[in-house]
Design a protein around this motif. Structure first.
Motif, mmCIF file in Angstrom:
data_model
loop_
_atom_site.group_PDB
_atom_site.id
_atom_site.type_symbol
_atom_site.label_atom_id
_atom_site.label_comp_id
_atom_site.label_asym_id
_atom_site.label_seq_id
_atom_site.Cartn_x
_atom_site.Cartn_y
_atom_site.Cartn_z
ATOM 1 N N GLU A 82 0.834 -1.208 0.000
ATOM 2 C CA GLU A 82 0.000 0.000 0.000
ATOM 3 C C GLU A 82 0.866 1.255 0.000
ATOM 4 O O GLU A 82 0.461 2.287 0.516
ATOM 5 C CB GLU A 82 -0.950 -0.022 1.204
ATOM 6 N N ARG A 305 -2.767 -1.880 -6.972
ATOM 7 C CA ARG A 305 -2.579 -1.609 -5.549
ATOM 8 C C ARG A 305 -2.395 -0.123 -5.274
ATOM 9 O O ARG A 305 -2.551 0.337 -4.148
ATOM 10 C CB ARG A 305 -1.345 -2.361 -5.032
ATOM 11 N N ARG A 306 -1.978 0.621 -6.299
ATOM 12 C CA ARG A 306 -1.730 2.060 -6.136
ATOM 13 C C ARG A 306 -2.791 2.898 -6.835
ATOM 14 O O ARG A 306 -2.590 4.085 -7.074
ATOM 15 C CB ARG A 306 -0.329 2.379 -6.664
#
Ligand SMILES: [Zn+2]
Length: 478
Positions: A82, A305-306
């Motif tokens: 994260e 995820r980003r």
């Protein structure tokens, strides 16, 4: 000569050369002698040294992974999931990825651990895009996987002094020297007596390589009939940097200097001119890609995820751009990556019809093979390499098995893959990798991560310690 017969498989994914497509077969036989497939059809009547009961199983072609960093990415587990820089286009490349620097022994172990994950998820060919490391060829040869070595090199490194501006430190001579060393590795891989190693040219990133280095890379690749792969259109920062330098998009610049051709692979080709975060006034990047015959290495997980999406994989396919899949990050679970690719394409295009699992399976097999300039892997057809896996269709997570690929990718993931063969040699048996000491690799990986985390404050511009840079998911109770 050793002949293996997978008899009466409930399901098989066989290649139809005339139609250029994978097809399901029921109740079929698959036979291979040494490293080659000799029979993919119904009703084998010939001899065999080993017979495998195909009832309750699916025979699937070995998957082809065209982009991964196995010697570094395993260290990022528990850290980078994260982590990204909102002020640098959400990317983790410039502020965070440089902070974890494991030692050489740990990097070797990490790579073997990653290969064990790849094998268990049905990958039989992968691309190891890494800085050169000791024992590289021997480690990969011993692991049993088929590997394309991509020793990376560049003319510059990037860094940030403040977390919101990226700068470049250039050393063009070092780039040329590193490319020469890379060529030696590529040439020795092809000659390796395992017969399972080959190579590609790997100028690391579009914004860290001179035009001269890129063109020399493409020429050297063409002379060897090897692919050349570069990270490009992978971040907002890079897009802005290239347009500031040249007044052209990254893809446009690559096309104009002559780097885009059918042997080139572009990882990740996300921030093209029509991406919604870019708002570049002119369009044409995807058409340039299609016209050139260059391939895309698509690795959706690490970007998702980003908060970053390749917007509509389906459109790339419709334009005729060849796409292969890669695991740019951990887990090195290719079935998981296929699930991400399928679902995220629908999300980004806001359409259930934007792509299909069939399209993604094509990319994960023959799309990747084409990018690697090979027509003997990623498919089950007579004469091709005996690279395949067996899926346990009785596994509870797959039930009911009306459509085995859907059951595998949307529900079961790699859990149901029990046996994997590369070059006709079994490397996974009953779900366990037989060629790698996974426990030893895990011990070394764990040690290496702990040691590397001690060095984050000296590598970080703000001198933060690891627990500040990579906070735990939940607060620690004292
Ligand atoms: Zn990468």
């Amino acid at each position: 000569m050793t002949t293996t017969h997978v008899k009466n498989a409930d399901w098989m994914i066989a290649w139809n050369e005339g139609e250029s497509r994978h097809e399901y077969l029921r109740g079929a036989d698959l036979v291979f002698t040494d490293d080659r497939l000799t029979f993919v059809a119904h009703g084998y009547r010939g001899p065999a040294d080993r017979e495998i009961d195909g009832r309750g199983r699916m025979v699937m072609p070995g998957l082809v992974n065209i982009h991964s960093h196995p010697a570094s990415e395993p260290f990022n587990r528990g850290l980078m999931e994260e982590r990204g820089s909102p002020r640098l286009g959400m990317s983790s490349l410039y502020e965070y990825m440089l902070l974890v620097r494991p030692d050489e022994d740990a990097r070797r172990a990490a790579a073997l651990f990653a290969v064990s994950e790849l094998l268990k998820s049905g990958v039989t060919t992968f691309t190891d895009y890494s800085a050169a490391r000791a024992g590289w060829l021997e480690d990969l040869a011993a692991s049993g996987i088929r590997a394309c070595l991509a020793p990376s090199y560049r003319s510059a490194r990037w860094f940030t002094r403040n977390g919101h501006r990226v700068e470049y430190e250039w050393n063009e001579a070092a780039g040329r020297e590193a490319m020469s060393a890379a060529l030696e590795i590529v040439d020795s891989a092809v000659k390796h007596n395992s017969g399972r190693l080959f190579g590609m040219l790997a100028p690391a990133q579009i914004d860290t390589c001179t035009e001269e280095l890129l063109l020399a890379s493409a020429e050297s690749a063409k002379a060897r009939n090897a692919p050349v792969q570069i990270h490009a259109s992978q971040s907002v920062v890079e897009f802005r940097e290239m347009t500031a330098r040249h007044g052209k998009t990254p893809i446009q610049w690559l096309a104009d200097i002559g780097f885009l051709y059918d042997g080139a692979i572009i990882a990740h080709c996300i921030f093209v001119d029509e991406h919604s975060w870019i708002r570049w006034p002119y369009k044409g990047d995807l058409e340039r890609m299609a016209a050139s015959g260059a391939s895309v290495a698509h690795c959706p997980n690490i970007f998702a995820r980003r908060g970053i999406l390749l917007e509509d994989f389906g459109k790339y396919r419709r334009l005729g751009i060849n796409i292969g899949l890669g695991t740019d990050t951990f887990p090195h679970n290719f079935i998981d990556e296929m699930r991400w690719a399928t679902v995220l394409c629908k999300v980004s295009a806001e359409s259930v019809e934007a792509t299909s699992l069939g399209d993604v399976f094509h990319a994960a097999t023959v799309g990747g093979a084409k990018a690697l300039r090979r027509d003997d892997i990623g498919r089950l057809a007579v004469g091709c390499k005996a690279d395949l896996s067996l899926v346990d269709l009785t596994h509870p997570s797959l039930q009911p098995v009306r459509d085995p690929l859907k059951s595998l990718v949307f529900s079961g993931l790699e859990r149901a893959i029990t046996d994997v063969f590369v070059d006709g040699r079994q490397v996974v048996a009953d779900g366990a990798v037989t060629t790698i000491d996974v426990e030893a690799a895990v011990r070394e990986l764990t040690r290496g991560q702990a040691k590397a985390l001690e060095g984050t404050s000296s590598a970080d511009y703000a001198h933060r310690i690891a627990t500040e840079i990579f906070p735990m998911t939940l607060p620690m109770r004292n």
